[in-house]
Design an enzyme around this catalytic site. Sequence first.
Site, PDB file in Angstrom:
ATOM      1  N   GLU A 275      14.035  35.167 -45.139  1.00 51.72           N
ATOM      2  CA  GLU A 275      14.074  35.979 -43.916  1.00 51.72           C
ATOM      3  C   GLU A 275      15.510  36.103 -43.437  1.00 51.72           C
ATOM      4  OE1 GLU A 275      11.215  34.695 -41.030  1.00 51.72           O
ATOM      5  OE2 GLU A 275       9.574  35.212 -42.361  1.00 51.72           O
TER       6      GLU A 275
ATOM      7  N   HIS B 190      12.384  40.849 -31.203  1.00 56.73           N
ATOM      8  CA  HIS B 190      12.175  41.038 -32.643  1.00 56.73           C
ATOM      9  C   HIS B 190      12.533  42.475 -32.970  1.00 56.73           C
ATOM     10  CE1 HIS B 190      10.582  41.034 -36.638  1.00 56.73           C
ATOM     11  NE2 HIS B 190      10.423  39.736 -36.546  1.00 56.73           N
TER      12      HIS B 190
ATOM     13  N   ARG C 165      18.420  38.384 -36.523  1.00 48.78           N
ATOM     14  CA  ARG C 165      17.602  39.256 -35.679  1.00 48.78           C
ATOM     15  C   ARG C 165      18.351  39.935 -34.547  1.00 48.78           C
ATOM     16  NH1 ARG C 165      12.138  35.769 -35.117  1.00 48.78           N
ATOM     17  NH2 ARG C 165      11.651  36.182 -37.286  1.00 48.78           N
TER      18      ARG C 165
ATOM     19  N   HIS D 296      10.191  38.770 -28.029  1.00 47.21           N
ATOM     20  CA  HIS D 296       9.484  38.013 -29.065  1.00 47.21           C
ATOM     21  C   HIS D 296       9.492  36.509 -28.825  1.00 47.21           C
ATOM     22  CE1 HIS D 296       7.910  37.216 -33.003  1.00 47.21           C
ATOM     23  NE2 HIS D 296       9.004  36.596 -33.413  1.00 47.21           N
TER      24      HIS D 296
ATOM     25  N   ARG E 111      17.573  31.928 -32.175  1.00 39.50           N
ATOM     26  CA  ARG E 111      16.741  31.179 -33.125  1.00 39.50           C
ATOM     27  C   ARG E 111      16.807  31.795 -34.513  1.00 39.50           C
ATOM     28  NH1 ARG E 111      10.623  31.907 -34.533  1.00 39.50           N
ATOM     29  NH2 ARG E 111      11.169  34.006 -33.905  1.00 39.50           N
TER      30      ARG E 111
HETATM   31  C1  LIG Z   1       3.759  37.846 -33.590  1.00 40.33           C
HETATM   32  C2  LIG Z   1       4.508  36.561 -33.743  1.00 40.33           C
HETATM   33  C3  LIG Z   1       4.967  36.176 -34.991  1.00 40.33           C
HETATM   34  C4  LIG Z   1       5.674  34.989 -35.151  1.00 40.33           C
HETATM   35  N1  LIG Z   1       6.053  34.593 -36.395  1.00 40.33           N
HETATM   36  C5  LIG Z   1       6.662  33.384 -36.551  1.00 40.33           C
HETATM   37  C6  LIG Z   1       6.984  32.888 -37.839  1.00 40.33           C
HETATM   38  O1  LIG Z   1       6.691  33.509 -38.847  1.00 40.33           O
HETATM   39  N2  LIG Z   1       7.620  31.691 -37.922  1.00 40.33           N
HETATM   40  C7  LIG Z   1       7.958  30.954 -36.825  1.00 40.33           C
HETATM   41  O2  LIG Z   1       8.539  29.876 -36.963  1.00 40.33           O
HETATM   42  N3  LIG Z   1       7.648  31.413 -35.585  1.00 40.33           N
HETATM   43  C8  LIG Z   1       7.005  32.589 -35.435  1.00 40.33           C
HETATM   44  N4  LIG Z   1       6.686  33.025 -34.173  1.00 40.33           N
HETATM   45  C9  LIG Z   1       6.961  32.149 -33.033  1.00 40.33           C
HETATM   46  C10 LIG Z   1       5.931  31.022 -33.040  1.00 40.33           C
HETATM   47  O3  LIG Z   1       4.686  31.534 -33.432  1.00 40.33           O
HETATM   48  C11 LIG Z   1       5.815  30.401 -31.672  1.00 40.33           C
HETATM   49  O4  LIG Z   1       7.063  30.048 -31.182  1.00 40.33           O
HETATM   50  C12 LIG Z   1       4.965  29.136 -31.755  1.00 40.33           C
HETATM   51  O5  LIG Z   1       3.732  29.428 -32.367  1.00 40.33           O
HETATM   52  C13 LIG Z   1       4.761  28.576 -30.371  1.00 40.33           C
HETATM   53  O6  LIG Z   1       3.842  27.544 -30.466  1.00 40.33           O
HETATM   54  P1  LIG Z   1       3.463  26.742 -29.150  1.00 40.33           P
HETATM   55  O7  LIG Z   1       2.413  25.768 -29.565  1.00 40.33           O
HETATM   56  O8  LIG Z   1       4.676  26.248 -28.504  1.00 40.33           O
HETATM   57  O9  LIG Z   1       2.856  27.854 -28.162  1.00 40.33           O
HETATM   58  P2  LIG Z   1       1.604  28.813 -28.361  1.00 40.33           P
HETATM   59  O10 LIG Z   1       1.183  28.875 -29.756  1.00 40.33           O
HETATM   60  O11 LIG Z   1       1.918  30.079 -27.692  1.00 40.33           O
HETATM   61  O12 LIG Z   1       0.475  28.069 -27.531  1.00 40.33           O
HETATM   62  C14 LIG Z   1       0.562  27.989 -26.134  1.00 40.33           C
HETATM   63  C15 LIG Z   1      -0.753  27.493 -25.602  1.00 40.33           C
HETATM   64  O13 LIG Z   1      -0.626  27.169 -24.223  1.00 40.33           O
HETATM   65  C16 LIG Z   1      -1.730  27.686 -23.508  1.00 40.33           C
HETATM   66  N5  LIG Z   1      -1.307  27.884 -22.110  1.00 40.33           N
HETATM   67  C17 LIG Z   1      -0.244  28.578 -21.647  1.00 40.33           C
HETATM   68  N6  LIG Z   1      -0.194  28.519 -20.309  1.00 40.33           N
HETATM   69  C18 LIG Z   1      -1.231  27.753 -19.913  1.00 40.33           C
HETATM   70  C19 LIG Z   1      -1.734  27.345 -18.650  1.00 40.33           C
HETATM   71  N7  LIG Z   1      -1.145  27.700 -17.489  1.00 40.33           N
HETATM   72  N8  LIG Z   1      -2.842  26.579 -18.616  1.00 40.33           N
HETATM   73  C20 LIG Z   1      -3.479  26.223 -19.763  1.00 40.33           C
HETATM   74  N9  LIG Z   1      -3.057  26.594 -20.987  1.00 40.33           N
HETATM   75  C21 LIG Z   1      -1.949  27.342 -21.058  1.00 40.33           C
HETATM   76  C22 LIG Z   1      -2.046  28.969 -24.244  1.00 40.33           C
HETATM   77  O14 LIG Z   1      -3.338  29.413 -23.939  1.00 40.33           O
HETATM   78  C23 LIG Z   1      -1.875  28.506 -25.687  1.00 40.33           C
HETATM   79  O15 LIG Z   1      -3.025  27.827 -26.128  1.00 40.33           O
HETATM   80  C24 LIG Z   1       5.968  34.202 -34.013  1.00 40.33           C
HETATM   81  C25 LIG Z   1       5.511  34.596 -32.753  1.00 40.33           C
HETATM   82  C26 LIG Z   1       4.779  35.757 -32.615  1.00 40.33           C
HETATM   83  C27 LIG Z   1       4.289  36.153 -31.266  1.00 40.33           C
END
Ligand SMILES: Cc1cc2nc3c(=O)[nH]c(=O)nc-3n(C[C@H](O)[C@H](O)[C@H](O)COP(=O)(O)OP(=O)(O)OC[C@H]3O[C@@H](n4cnc5c(N)ncnc54)[C@H](O)[C@@H]3O)c2cc1C
Length: 519
Positions: free
Chosen positions: A115, A243, A290, A351, A386
């Site tokens: 990437e 993105h 990016r 993003h 990032r």
């Molecule tokens: C389309 C897309 C593609 C991506 N592709 C990549 C990739 O290929 N490689 C990579 O490294 N990263 C990628 N990313 C970034 C990566 O996916 C995210 O940074 C990562 O998944 C974040 O994980 P997390 O567990 O921190 O948060 P999330 O997976 O967003 O989980 C957050 C959780 O918190 C909960 N939550 C939020 N607020 C509250 C609240 N007030 N009360 C209760 N629950 C709450 C939500 O419901 C959710 O369950 C991508 C992101 C997107 C959007």
Amino acid sequence: MKADFLVIGSGIAGLTCALKIAGLNPTAKIVIVTKSDESESNTKYAQGGIAVVLDAVKDSLDSHIKDTLRAGDGLCDEAIVRVVVEEGIDRFYDMLEQGADFDKTENGDFALGREGGHTANRVVHHKDITGFEIERTLLNAIHANDNIQILTHLFVIDLITDHHVYKKKIKLGHNNSCYGAYTLDHRNGEVKKIAAKATILASGGVGNVYKNTTNPVIATGDGISLAYRAKAYVQDMEFIQFHPTALYEPKDGQRFLISEAVRGAGAYLRDQRGIRFMFKYDDRGELASRDIVARAIDSELKISGDDYVVLDCSHLDPIAFKEEFPNIYNKCRVIGVDVFEEGIPVVPAAHYLCGGVVVNEFGESSINNLLACGECARTGLHGANRLASNSLLEALVFAHRSAVRASELANQLKEQIKVPKWNDEGLTIPGENVLIKHFRKEVQNIMSDFVGIVRSNKRLKLASKSIDSLYEEINELYRISKLSLPLGELRNIVSVAYLIIEQCKKRKENRGVFHNKDL
Ligand SMILES: Cc1cc2nc3c(=O)[nH]c(=O)nc-3n(C[C@H](O)[C@H](O)[C@H](O)COP(=O)(O)OP(=O)(O)OC[C@H]3O[C@@H](n4cnc5c(N)ncnc54)[C@H](O)[C@@H]3O)c2cc1C
């Protein structure tokens, strides 16, 4: 409700952290709360994969570290970069043990994608639905674990701190402790308090502060806003990664992502007249990092007045493309885009947040017994930008580290503090939905128009004035209305917008994804 550990969020960070805590504390009660259904998260939509050094011949830890530092534009914490890159390999093998399936080549090695910004092939993936596979794996493991309870559709309203327990006035910094959280069951309006010895924020990103984002609607920066209200340090909010290639569709909202891996596979960016433009901006062409690609597209669109540029895939092997990117191919087919004939119309979209709640190398925030990991945390890994596919890696490493530290902290506490009930006496007026919707759109419009990819002093000044006044209006609405999910999210969105603008105003040089044309 009482728990030993409260984990807020069910994406990669929250689920991984809960599983590690369960492994370290087999008799503890672990509660995960999540505001939507259990799998809805940014994680679920991740496509490209996880960056991890698995090829000892063509890759090395040092080159992954160098690539990360280069993307971060001088603002990464080098020690943290080393920790994440090195420990990431073990954390990746943990995922395999939990049953995750990553693509392999014919000779049985992991298929490693490339990437933007990476100098070697090092991105492990599951077709173009890596995040879906991660969520599936982690949720299966959670369901098999008797001491983890997952509560869905519970929205965390506020963290419980000394302010609630001792009626103490709290100040920014280290004189505050966290004792759990107040939550709203938004299916029936019931407010529950959950007391915990250690609380871990894993609440994800902030995409919906902007009009167009690759994030699902749940990404409203809640964790950052909760921590900010509890007076934790929040930093690097000016580093919002856009993105470069989200699928263009004429409506605003969540935009489908066209993974960077498509450019990694050789696709070209062309303007609508067919001219390939990336080499004007960077000698790595389409594989530049990016921020550079997003700014280049933004600049081309401003010059041409077009709504999108085209990702030309006509020279790629259609069979390999469909095999590698089935999800992208299908999405395009459904909306009538012929990937190989006309190419994919793409635009940049908000993003990823590089900053967030400041944590140390063990995931601890500046508030006692409050930890943070995943996208809501600012660990120092990303600096000003990032590197692609480093965020899932960071989430795995810091979820693990936070679990270890949270366990130590909880085990030091002999008794749990009694926490007061949520006080909503007298708040019976429902917040008018028309106002809530209007304010949400207004914040998103201001942020998209004035605090987007390229900023200026004038635009930041205008944004600041408008958001300050909206901040007052929204907080007043919150004070007099019965709480609902849209109102709670709106209160968080406006706080995050405020933090982004304030931190943009303080930055006096262009770095990474931050670009102010007056500097
Ligand atoms: C389309 C897309 C593609 C991506 N592709 C990549 C990739 O290929 N490689 C990579 O490294 N990263 C990628 N990313 C970034 C990566 O996916 C995210 O940074 C990562 O998944 C974040 O994980 P997390 O567990 O921190 O948060 P999330 O997976 O967003 O989980 C957050 C959780 O918190 C909960 N939550 C939020 N607020 C509250 C609240 N007030 N009360 C209760 N629950 C709450 C939500 O419901 C959710 O369950 C991508 C992101 C997107 C959007």
